[in-house]
Write an enzyme that holds these catalytic residues in place. Structure first.
Site, PDB file in Angstrom:
ATOM      1  N   CYS A 271       0.814  -1.225   0.000  1.00 43.01           N
ATOM      2  CA  CYS A 271       0.000   0.000   0.000  1.00 43.01           C
ATOM      3  C   CYS A 271       0.846   1.274   0.000  1.00 43.01           C
ATOM      4  CB  CYS A 271      -0.984  -0.009   1.156  1.00 43.01           C
ATOM      5  SG  CYS A 271      -0.257   0.186   2.781  1.00 43.01           S
ATOM      6  N   HIS A 319      -2.318   1.350   7.089  1.00 40.96           N
ATOM      7  CA  HIS A 319      -2.729   1.235   5.695  1.00 40.96           C
ATOM      8  C   HIS A 319      -2.927   2.626   5.107  1.00 40.96           C
ATOM      9  CE1 HIS A 319      -4.164  -0.908   2.211  1.00 40.96           C
ATOM     10  NE2 HIS A 319      -5.246  -0.148   2.155  1.00 40.96           N
ATOM     11  N   HIS A 331      -5.852   1.724  -4.001  1.00 43.43           N
ATOM     12  CA  HIS A 331      -4.922   1.193  -2.995  1.00 43.43           C
ATOM     13  C   HIS A 331      -4.537  -0.246  -3.319  1.00 43.43           C
ATOM     14  CE1 HIS A 331      -7.880  -1.175  -0.218  1.00 43.43           C
ATOM     15  NE2 HIS A 331      -8.387  -1.078  -1.429  1.00 43.43           N
TER      16      HIS A 331
END
Length: 357
Positions: A271, A319, A331
């Site tokens: 990510c 994240h 993402h």
């Protein structure tokens, strides 16, 4: 080559050759919900079982994400420390050459004194009967004394610099070793968590896997709907900057590429690898990990969000996704998934940061 010089140069070359930047693998999708406690009552319906599986998978991938961030942070430090060690090694080599040159100059002065009979310049001057020669010689003696004093001082400073460079290199090497241990521990945890998740999923029948995927979509949809119901999209109206557009365009072009922990492209991403590369391509290098992106980049209110901004998720900033506009992000979710478009509110939002503020 002198023994001293050979020793320092060899040490410097050894330092350079020994610096090996440990290979990288980033950050993954996660859920903060705890694993349900062991059941002592009769087994619940299959749907309930799969919901427990979903939560457990989320926890495993979340733990892997946290460990991945630690791995990536250690990797970044290792790169910096390696570069510093290499630069110190170069300084040691340059300093040794300078010291050798100073010693040669000092040796030349000693040889010249030997050729004049071993008498110091002041003594030779006193033996002169020529007044003009005496005056000229006196000036030369003073200049020679100053030059000798300066030469000795420069040699001393150079030697001290070399000793400091050696101490600095040793300290950086120690940090590099400590970072290597952090990386190794993080890597072990990442592999353990992913292996446990894969093992858990492997026990499911085909229909159970399909139902599990459906539960995941339902959970994401529920969270996104709740986020949209706040009326947030009516508040968001910021236009993307030129660099923001480039970052979003880069991220969009990566859709469909696999998630791999620690990867920064070009064929796989985690990510924060995706977001850091998107902004690097846009001409604005940013921190490598989602946690450092949260710490170092400027925070903006969600209502002021614009395409290109980064949305940081979960309380531990484990994240990150890049806001693409219209309530969506791009993402890299987690192992086993690919770079994709998702609802910006489909995960718990910690906050928003702007790389080009």
């Amino acid at each position: 080559m002198r023994t001293g010089k050979r020793g320092l140069v060899t040490a410097a070359v050894t330092v350079v050759c020994a610096v090996t930047v440990l290979t990288a693998p980033g950050t993954a999708f996660a859920s903060p919900e705890p694993t349900p406690p062991p059941r002592t009552s009769p087994a619940p319906p299959p749907g309930k079982d799969l919901e427990a599986v979903r939560k457990k998978l989320d926890r495993l991938y979340h733990d892997a994400a946290v460990a991945t961030d630690a791995y990536n942070a250690a990797e970044e430090k290792a790169k910096q420390q390696s570069a510093e060690i290499v630069e110190l090694a170069r300084k040691i080599v340059r300093g040794q050459r300078e010291l050798d040159d100073l010693k040669d100059r000092a040796g030349a002065a000693a040889r010249e004194q030997y050729r004049t009979g071993g008498l110091p310049p002041a003594a030779q001057l006193m033996l002169s009967d020529d007044p003009q020669q005496f005056l000229n010689g006196a000036g030369q003696v003073l200049q020679g004394q100053r030059a000798t004093k300066g030469l000795i001082g420069e040699m001393t400073r150079t030697q001290q610099d070399l000793e400091q460079y050696a101490r600095d290199a040793s300290a950086q090497w120690q940090k590099l070793e400590e970072g290597r241990k952090v990386k190794a521990a993080a890597q072990k945890k990442i592999k353990q968590q992913i292996a446990a998740a894969e093992k858990l999923e492997s026990r499911l029948a085909k229909k159970e896997k399909e139902r599990l995927a459906e539960l995941e979509r339902e959970a994401a949809y529920k969270a996104q709907t709740a986020w949209l119901d706040t009326g947030i999209l009516k508040e968001i109206g910021g236009k993307s900057s030129a660099r923001g557009k480039k970052a979003v365009a880069f991220a969009t072009a990566q859709i469909g590429k696999p998630y791999v922990w620690g990867a920064e492209g070009p064929n796989t991403f985690d990510c924060s690898g995706l977001t850091s590369q998107a902004w690097a391509t846009a001409g604005r290098p940013i921190p490598r990990t989602s946690q450092e992106q949260w710490k170092q980049l400027k925070h903006v209110d969600a209502e002021d969000m614009r395409p290109g901004d980064l949305i940081i998720y979960f309380d531990d900033a484990s994240h990150v996704g890049i806001y693409a506009g219209d309530g969506a992000i791009i993402h890299a979710p987690r192992p086993g998934r690919t770079v994709t478009i998702a609802g910006a509110g489909s995960m718990p939002i910690l906050g928003v940061v702007r790389p080009d503020a």
